[in-house]
Scaffold this active site. Structure first.
Site, short mmCIF file in Angstrom:
data_model
loop_
_atom_site.label_atom_id
_atom_site.label_comp_id
_atom_site.label_asym_id
_atom_site.label_seq_id
_atom_site.Cartn_x
_atom_site.Cartn_y
_atom_site.Cartn_z
CB CYS A 1 -5.95 -9.98 -9.40
SG CYS A 1 -7.60 -9.28 -9.50
NE ARG B 1 -4.59 -6.05 -10.39
CZ ARG B 1 -5.18 -5.66 -9.25
NH1 ARG B 1 -5.03 -4.42 -8.83
NH2 ARG B 1 -5.93 -6.49 -8.57
CG ASN C 1 -11.92 -11.01 -4.85
OD1 ASN C 1 -12.45 -10.30 -3.98
ND2 ASN C 1 -12.57 -11.99 -5.45
#
Length: 324
Positions: A2, A16, A79
């Site tokens: 991401c 995002r 992540n």
């Protein structure tokens, strides 16, 4: 993987991309002020700031991926595999499971400074949401109009870093991502000069050559550089349409197309959704992989004094306007 950014024109924006190979049926979710937030090891929040963001709702609990509260404080979890390290329960600390972190911060804090103070006694504890849903390895970006920070729970403990570029991707750790920008300080939006050899007649044969060397691959370190360069050189008007449109263009520099990153089992990582929240107005915008039309949801059009979650399923089908 991401990419998250924070961006300011006349108003402040935060958002995002969520890049993954499968969806968990995420929905835009508004948590009103009187929704009771239970926590595993700290006291339940019966009242708090209202929150809007993207979440998977399981058994009535919003598992937020990114969110903004009514005061304009924003947060996203990205992540952070092999680096995130959650701890055993510790006496005398606020033991917060990572899936509780976004509501705990955004429910209580109006600014980054308040969030930093709240986390001074926090321990990110290794307790899963359920047997079926183990904890994801994450780190977080928290932003308001004035400041952005990155929070990482690693083997050495809880680390909080100032984030002057307002960008976050995935591995490696944030200090290494920032240090890596030193390798690209020669990039420019201007045409380059011939520093290779003055005795050679080297010239400019197209526009954009000042950015030669800007990485174009989909790795998290390359996306960090690309998003930072695009954001830091962005020129934008101050209207809402200009600002929102430019925000999506900036994150478009880091989006992932299906087929370019094999995740295994014939599945491909892709940008499932892109979000942009006007944190001053509480309007959450998004696009999905299948639908690039921008959709907006205004939290202030809902009853923010309520007790029930309000959810909006994502529009996944492409919305095409035929002009003739």
């Amino acid at each position: 993987m991401c990419t998250a950014i924070t961006y300011k024109t006349k108003d402040h924006y935060f958002g995002r991309t969520l890049d993954y190979e499968i969806s968990y049926n995420e929905v835009v979710t508004i948590t009103p002020r009187n929704f009771p937030f239970p926590f595993l090891k700290v006291k339940e929040m019966k009242s708090h700031y209202a929150i809007i963001g993207m979440a998977t709702v399981i058994n009535g609990y919003p598992l937020y991926y990114d969110a903004t509260n009514e005061k304009g404080l924003s947060m996203a979890g990205l992540n952070f595999p092999d680096n995130a390290d959650y701890k055993p329960e510790s006496a005398g600390m606020d033991n917060i499971s990572p899936f509780e972190l976004i509501p705990w911060i955004l429910g209580k804090c109006a600014t980054v400074a308040e969030a930093g103070n709240l986390m001074a006694d926090m321990n990110l504890v290794n307790i899963n949401f359920s047997e079926e849903l183990p904890l994801a390895p994450l780190h977080w970006m928290i932003s308001d109009r004035q400041k952005s920070i990155v929070v990482e729970s690693v083997k050495e403990g809880l680390k909080i870093y100032d984030n002057p570029v307002g960008v976050l991707t995935n591995n490696p750790s944030f200090p290494m991502q920032m240090f890596n920008l030193n390798n690209y300080m020669g990039l420019s939006k201007k045409d380059p000069e011939n520093n290779f050899a003055k005795e050679l007649n080297l010239g400019i044969y197209c526009r954009g050559m000042g950015a030669l060397g800007l990485p174009g691959d989909l790795s998290s370190m390359s996306r960090f550089v690309r998003a930072a360069f695009t954001k830091m050189n962005s020129v934008c008007g101050e209207s809402e349409s200009d600002s929102v449109g430019q925000f999506f263009h900036i994150l478009g520099a880091a989006e992932q197309q299906r087929g370019c990153s094999l995740a295994g089992n014939e599945q491909y990582e892709m940008t499932l959704y892109t979000s942009c929240c006007n944190t001053d107005k509480g309007i959450y915008y998004y696009t999905t992989y299948g639908n690039h039309q921008i959709t907006g949801i205004d939290m202030h059009r809902e009853n923010l004094n309520g007790k029930e979650l309000v959810t909006y399923p994502l529009i996944q089908e492409q919305q095409i306007r035929i002009q003739n």
